[in-house]
Scaffold this motif. Structure first.
Motif, mmCIF file in Angstrom:
data_model
loop_
_atom_site.group_PDB
_atom_site.id
_atom_site.type_symbol
_atom_site.label_atom_id
_atom_site.label_comp_id
_atom_site.label_asym_id
_atom_site.label_seq_id
_atom_site.Cartn_x
_atom_site.Cartn_y
_atom_site.Cartn_z
ATOM 1 N N GLY A 1 0.764 -1.116 -0.033
ATOM 2 C CA GLY A 1 -0.006 0.097 0.077
ATOM 3 C C GLY A 1 1.040 1.226 -0.092
ATOM 4 N N VAL A 2 0.368 2.234 -0.518
ATOM 5 C CA VAL A 2 1.084 3.643 -0.656
ATOM 6 C C VAL A 2 -0.102 4.502 -0.119
ATOM 7 C CG1 VAL A 2 2.199 5.336 -1.884
ATOM 8 C CG2 VAL A 2 2.440 2.956 -2.607
ATOM 9 N N HIS A 3 0.328 5.614 1.070
ATOM 10 C CA HIS A 3 -0.431 6.543 1.622
ATOM 11 C C HIS A 3 0.209 7.765 1.473
ATOM 12 C CE1 HIS A 3 -3.350 3.068 2.562
ATOM 13 N NE2 HIS A 3 -2.185 2.528 2.735
ATOM 14 N N VAL A 4 -0.548 8.870 0.857
ATOM 15 C CA VAL A 4 0.195 10.221 0.703
ATOM 16 C C VAL A 4 -0.668 11.226 1.402
ATOM 17 C CG1 VAL A 4 1.570 11.804 -0.484
ATOM 18 C CG2 VAL A 4 1.141 9.347 -1.392
ATOM 19 N N PHE A 5 -0.072 11.968 2.070
ATOM 20 C CA PHE A 5 -0.854 13.258 2.651
ATOM 21 C C PHE A 5 -0.254 14.761 2.379
ATOM 22 C CE2 PHE A 5 -1.483 16.060 6.719
ATOM 23 C CZ PHE A 5 -2.942 16.396 6.195
ATOM 24 N N GLY A 6 -0.623 15.530 1.846
ATOM 25 C CA GLY A 6 -0.154 16.693 1.781
ATOM 26 C C GLY A 6 -0.304 17.302 0.489
ATOM 27 N N THR A 7 0.760 18.386 -0.213
ATOM 28 C CA THR A 7 0.832 18.844 -1.404
ATOM 29 C C THR A 7 1.182 17.902 -2.343
ATOM 30 O OG1 THR A 7 1.683 21.039 -0.339
ATOM 31 C CG2 THR A 7 2.076 20.852 -2.647
ATOM 32 N N GLY A 8 0.459 18.057 -3.619
ATOM 33 C CA GLY A 8 0.578 17.066 -4.772
ATOM 34 C C GLY A 8 0.332 15.608 -4.355
ATOM 35 N N ALA A 9 -0.469 15.273 -3.203
ATOM 36 C CA ALA A 9 -0.483 13.650 -3.090
ATOM 37 C C ALA A 9 -1.174 13.005 -4.065
ATOM 38 C CB ALA A 9 -1.446 13.652 -1.673
ATOM 39 N N THR A 10 -2.010 13.466 -4.869
ATOM 40 C CA THR A 10 -2.817 12.872 -6.052
ATOM 41 C C THR A 10 -1.982 12.650 -7.095
ATOM 42 O OG1 THR A 10 -3.692 14.889 -6.742
ATOM 43 C CG2 THR A 10 -5.160 13.522 -5.251
ATOM 44 N N GLU A 11 -1.031 13.574 -7.223
ATOM 45 C CA GLU A 11 0.051 13.116 -8.336
ATOM 46 C C GLU A 11 1.110 12.235 -8.099
ATOM 47 O OE1 GLU A 11 -0.220 14.718 -11.518
ATOM 48 O OE2 GLU A 11 -1.473 16.353 -11.331
ATOM 49 N N LEU A 12 1.605 12.582 -6.730
ATOM 50 C CA LEU A 12 2.654 11.876 -6.279
ATOM 51 C C LEU A 12 2.736 10.191 -6.154
ATOM 52 C CD1 LEU A 12 5.678 12.579 -5.141
ATOM 53 C CD2 LEU A 12 4.732 12.639 -2.773
ATOM 54 N N LEU A 13 1.221 10.075 -5.893
ATOM 55 C CA LEU A 13 0.712 8.656 -5.767
ATOM 56 C C LEU A 13 0.883 7.480 -6.831
ATOM 57 C CD1 LEU A 13 -0.995 6.678 -3.839
ATOM 58 C CD2 LEU A 13 -3.184 7.228 -5.653
ATOM 59 N N HIS A 14 1.102 8.242 -8.139
ATOM 60 C CA HIS A 14 1.088 7.250 -9.403
ATOM 61 C C HIS A 14 2.591 6.870 -9.329
ATOM 62 C CE1 HIS A 14 -2.931 8.274 -10.229
ATOM 63 N NE2 HIS A 14 -2.568 9.248 -10.364
ATOM 64 N N ILE A 15 3.724 7.243 -8.834
ATOM 65 C CA ILE A 15 4.922 6.508 -8.634
ATOM 66 C C ILE A 15 4.850 5.138 -7.975
ATOM 67 C CG2 ILE A 15 7.058 6.611 -7.944
ATOM 68 C CD1 ILE A 15 7.046 9.644 -8.053
ATOM 69 N N GLY A 16 4.169 5.370 -6.899
ATOM 70 C CA GLY A 16 4.033 4.017 -6.179
ATOM 71 C C GLY A 16 3.084 2.946 -6.701
ATOM 72 N N GLN A 17 1.980 3.569 -7.334
ATOM 73 C CA GLN A 17 1.131 2.671 -8.116
ATOM 74 C C GLN A 17 1.578 2.123 -9.321
ATOM 75 O OE1 GLN A 17 -1.850 4.991 -10.311
ATOM 76 N NE2 GLN A 17 -3.165 3.246 -10.938
ATOM 77 N N THR A 18 2.540 2.797 -10.013
ATOM 78 C CA THR A 18 3.393 2.100 -11.205
ATOM 79 C C THR A 18 4.436 0.833 -10.446
ATOM 80 O OG1 THR A 18 3.092 4.301 -12.227
ATOM 81 C CG2 THR A 18 4.963 2.425 -13.258
ATOM 82 N N VAL A 19 4.995 1.262 -9.502
ATOM 83 C CA VAL A 19 5.799 0.158 -8.969
ATOM 84 C C VAL A 19 5.004 -1.128 -8.543
ATOM 85 C CG1 VAL A 19 7.358 -0.411 -6.870
ATOM 86 C CG2 VAL A 19 7.419 1.894 -8.051
ATOM 87 N N MET A 20 3.771 -0.697 -7.818
ATOM 88 C CA MET A 20 2.903 -2.151 -7.370
ATOM 89 C C MET A 20 2.486 -2.554 -8.467
ATOM 90 S SD MET A 20 0.813 -0.129 -4.253
ATOM 91 C CE MET A 20 -0.037 -1.678 -3.929
ATOM 92 N N GLY A 21 1.851 -1.862 -9.674
ATOM 93 C CA GLY A 21 1.444 -2.579 -10.880
ATOM 94 C C GLY A 21 2.350 -3.315 -11.641
ATOM 95 N N CYS A 22 3.612 -3.200 -11.784
ATOM 96 C CA CYS A 22 4.539 -3.655 -12.215
ATOM 97 C C CYS A 22 5.144 -4.865 -11.332
ATOM 98 C CB CYS A 22 5.626 -2.814 -12.837
ATOM 99 S SG CYS A 22 5.016 -1.764 -14.359
ATOM 100 N N GLY A 23 4.605 -4.925 -10.169
ATOM 101 C CA GLY A 23 5.191 -6.032 -9.237
ATOM 102 C C GLY A 23 6.852 -5.644 -8.768
#
Length: 467
Positions: free
Chosen positions: A406-428
């Motif tokens: 899981g990746v959880h972000v709070f603060g400025t740009g959280a919705t943009e920053l999240l996609h780095i972690g999403q990509t790493v997770m999606g690619c295993g």
């Protein structure tokens, strides 16, 4: 021969993407919607206006700059509704133009009016003058979206007692507001008005807000909202709202009385299916107006599909777009894989929240071991530069294979920053990649490396003690 291969009801995110996807597959496509609602609720009264309003609030209040310039800093001392609406109306106009252009370029016919089923393959389109035109189609995709639910016991008047759609019609920024419901929409608007200086009270019958969000992130948000003078009343139920000359008094079942200029009800949303004539197509909606579908977004009638908010959770613009694309491909007999299991969630409160994957509570209940890696914006040069010293990024890591849970972000740009972690997770991927990667400096993206190192060091310490 039917008039169209694919007919889409509704031009919101799901309907728009469905229509364009079908058109790209060289089908004859039409989309039905009212002239003043091109782009659907998302563009006209929902996602785009509320997020644009948020940007206007952040800029005009100078909230993000107060760490540098002091708590009294403001770009504009007296902020009016017209100040906020200038930016909002500009963005809405541009987005509507973009959508019209995309539909035109892809040769999607725009049928202006409201549609209702006459039979499973025929839709009557009623224009503004009341004239009905019959249209037939081989496949039909319902993407009519939702509207705010309005309890019958509440007397809405669009100024004193309102729902989220009425926000854009307020004549002035209220001095005080009661927000009934601490869901996503309620908390987003509560944070915006609190930033404007409105004294906000949030009433929620549950014991906590946003119960699908990681508890640590929710607690951080509550702390900052309280810092903006938001009062929370959890475990409370509204008994009545009494209108008064200067506003309204909200009566709680516990006996508390809360005076406020404006009361905003955020009591969920209702699918806009009542006027569709679903029974003529052999369909039915549930009590909240939602239409059940299978994994390919087919309804109980195989050639009729439904996508977006009208089918229920997660009811996000981003997922609606993907649902529309997948439904169109399936309707056109084109091979397509299902929607990805990793769905990012973005909540545009002030400050932002975003997450993907599991929360600590979910992993604990499932007896899945995890380690936590945390990075705080105040430890990053970029965090100091932008004046965000409260933001944080949190990684939940499997100690067995170092994969991201899981990746959880709070603060400025959280919705943009999240996609780095999403990509790493999606690619295993694992946190080894984040530890070894080089991130631009100074950036908020560095927080991934800091959090990954934190998790790695904790796991190394556990391994040392185990030897």
């Amino acid at each position: 021969m039917p008039d169209f291969d694919v007919l889409v009801l509704g031009s919101g995110p799901g309907g728009q993407k469905a229509a364009i996807a079908a058109a790209k597959l060289e089908r004859r496509v039409a989309i039905v919607d009212r002239r003043q609602m091109v782009g659907g609720v998302c563009i006209n009264t929902g996602t785009i206006p509320s997020k644009t309003l948020r940007e206007a609030v952040l800029y005009l209040t100078g909230l993000n700059q107060r760490e540098m310039y002091g708590q009294s800093y403001r770009v504009k001392e007296e902020i009016t509704v017209s100040d906020l609406m200038v930016r909002t109306q500009h963005v809405i106009g541009r987005e509507v133009d973009v959508i019209r252009s995309q539909l035109s370029r892809n040769h999607v016919a725009m049928l202006q009016g409201t549609g209702r089923f006459l039979d499973p393959h025929t839709v009557g389109v009623v224009d503004e003058s009341g004239r009905e035109t019959k249209v037939t189609a081989d496949k039909i995709i319902i993407a009519t979206g939702t509207r705010p639910a309005r309890p019958e016991s509440v007397e809405f008047d669009d100024q004193t007692i309102i729902d989220s759609d009425d926000i854009l019609g307020l004549e002035r920024v209220p001095d005080s507001m009661v927000v009934v419901g601490a869901g996503v929409i309620g908390i987003e608007y509560a944070s915006m008005f609190a930033a404007l200086g409105t004294k906000v009270t949030v009433v929620e019958r549950r014991d906590r807000m946003l119960d699908f969000v990681d508890l640590e992130i929710v607690e951080a948000l509550k702390y900052h909202l309280r810092d903006l003078a938001v009062t929370f009343r959890f475990g409370e139920t509204v008994a009545a709202v009494e209108r008064r000359p200067r506003g309204a008094i909200t009566l709680l079942e516990s006996g508390k009385r809360i005076p406020a200029e404006t009361v905003m009800y955020s009591a969920g949303r209702q699918g806009m299916t009542a006027a569709l004539g679903l029974e003529s197509a052999g369909l039915a909606a549930d009590e909240r107006g939602r239409i059940p579908v299978d994994e390919w977004y087919r309804t109980a009638v195989p050639h009729i599909y439904a996508v977006g908010d009208v089918i229920g959770f997660p009811a996000l613009a981003a997922t609606s777009m993907e649902q529309g694309r997948l439904a169109a491909h399936h309707a056109c007999d084109e091979p397509v894989s299902g929607i990805h299991r990793l769905q990012p969630i973005g909540i545009y409160t002030i400050p932002e929240i975003a997450f993907v994957g599991k929360t600590e509570d979910e992993l604990t209940r499932a007896h899945i071991p995890f380690e936590v890696g945390i990075s705080r914006y105040r430890e990053l040069a970029r965090g100091q530069i932008i004046g965000d010293t409260y933001g944080m990024l949190k990684l939940l890591v499997s100690p067995e294979d170092r994969s991201l849970l899981g990746v959880h972000v709070f603060g400025t740009g959280a919705t943009e920053l999240l996609h780095i972690g999403q990509t790493v997770m999606g690619c295993g991927g694992t946190i080894d990649y984040l530890v070894d990667a080089v991130f631009n400096y100074p950036t908020l993206a560095e927080s991934y490396k800091v959090a990954a190192l934190d998790a790695m060091n904790k796991m190394r310490r556990v391994a040392r003690f185990a030897d």
